[in-house]
Enzyme design. Structure first.
Site, mmCIF file in Angstrom:
data_model
loop_
_atom_site.group_PDB
_atom_site.id
_atom_site.type_symbol
_atom_site.label_atom_id
_atom_site.label_comp_id
_atom_site.label_asym_id
_atom_site.label_seq_id
_atom_site.Cartn_x
_atom_site.Cartn_y
_atom_site.Cartn_z
ATOM 1 N N SER A 196 0.813 -1.227 0.000
ATOM 2 C CA SER A 196 0.000 0.000 0.000
ATOM 3 C C SER A 196 0.842 1.270 0.000
ATOM 4 O O SER A 196 0.423 2.303 0.512
ATOM 5 C CB SER A 196 -0.966 0.024 1.195
ATOM 6 N N ARG A 197 2.048 1.162 -0.544
ATOM 7 C CA ARG A 197 2.951 2.331 -0.652
ATOM 8 C C ARG A 197 3.321 2.924 0.706
ATOM 9 O O ARG A 197 3.670 4.104 0.814
ATOM 10 C CB ARG A 197 2.343 3.430 -1.546
ATOM 11 N N MET A 198 3.237 2.068 1.757
ATOM 12 C CA MET A 198 3.627 2.517 3.107
ATOM 13 C C MET A 198 5.095 2.119 3.327
ATOM 14 O O MET A 198 5.435 1.384 4.255
ATOM 15 C CB MET A 198 2.715 1.854 4.152
#
Ligand SMILES: Cc1cc2nc3c(=O)[nH]c(=O)nc-3n(C[C@H](O)[C@H](O)[C@H](O)COP(=O)(O)O)c2cc1C
Length: 219
Positions: free
Chosen positions: A197-199
């Site tokens: 999640s692009r974290m």
């Protein structure tokens, strides 16, 4: 800079999406030394195989601040910095002569990782360049002798003719004075680990006087 430019799309890549989920990078698990952290990730990449772990993007800028990037090969590293070899009169060589601020980038796709390094570059000693030059295959030594790297050439055939002539001659290769090594002395490192999640996890190290301060960056 112009704003609100309308972009014509020939190929849309909006659905290209890899979920980065292989590894985690927690601040508390990183070394206090960016060089040791680099060493750890470098060895993991090298052990994986199948790609050149020592290929790195070197970015330089000209006297107007215009940047340019290209791949070079890392040939040695220590706590002093990272060493690569090239032609001092090449485009990058000319840029580094007027602006010693450079950045390096390693992209380890297999690990969903990148390492960003910024620092100041300087030439290594003639003796060290000489010693490394001698370890190169003879044909690469000849290649360095005939190539005025980054200069326009009239034809490929002409270059190949001179290369073949040198190979056939009994000449011992000599290191051109314009060929040698550079040392990038880092003042900043960032270790980036792709996460779902692009974290993403991002750990930076900044040199302050003689110590390294480390912390986290927002993805
Ligand atoms: C995988 C790879 C490794 C390379 N290694 C080097 C290198 O170690 N030294 C070098 O001068 N050029 C190397 N090159 C070529 C450079 O990317 C570049 O074309 C060349 O140095 C000229 O750059 P310049 O005109 O910006 O000075 C490599 C290219 C690739 C793709």
């Amino acid at each position: 800079m112009s704003i609100n430019t309308v972009v014509r799309v020939n190929k849309n890549l909006h659905k290209e999406r890899v979920n980065y989920d292989k590894y985690v990078l927690n601040l508390e698990d990183t070394s206090d030394s960016p060089f040791l952290q680099f060493d750890e990730w470098y060895h993991e990449a090298e052990a994986h195989g199948g790609f050149e772990a020592n290929a790195m993007v070197l970015s330089t800028a000209d006297e107007h601040g215009a940047p340019s990037s290209r791949v070079v090969l890392l040939k040695a590293y220590s706590n002093d910095g990272l060493v690569f070899y090239t032609n001092y009169a090449s485009e990058k060589g000319r840029q580094m002569a007027t602006n010693n601020k450079v950045s390096l980038l390693f992209f380890y796709e297999a690990f969903q990782r990148q390492i960003r390094i910024s620092g100041l570059v300087e030439r290594i000693s003639e003796e060290e360049s000489e010693a490394y030059f001698k370890t190169r295959p003879k044909e690469s030594q000849f290649g360095a002798m005939i190539s005025k790297q980054s200069e326009m050439i009239a034809s490929k055939e002409e270059l190949e003719r001179r290369f073949e002539e040198l190979k056939k001659s009994n000449i011992d290769p000599v290191r051109p004075k314009s060929w040698g090594g550079y040392l990038v002395k880092p003042n900043y490192f960032e270790f980036w680990q792709g996460r779902p999640s692009r974290m993403h996890d991002r750990v930076f190290y900044r040199k302050e006087k003689e110590t390294w301060v480390k912390g986290l960056l927002s993805p």
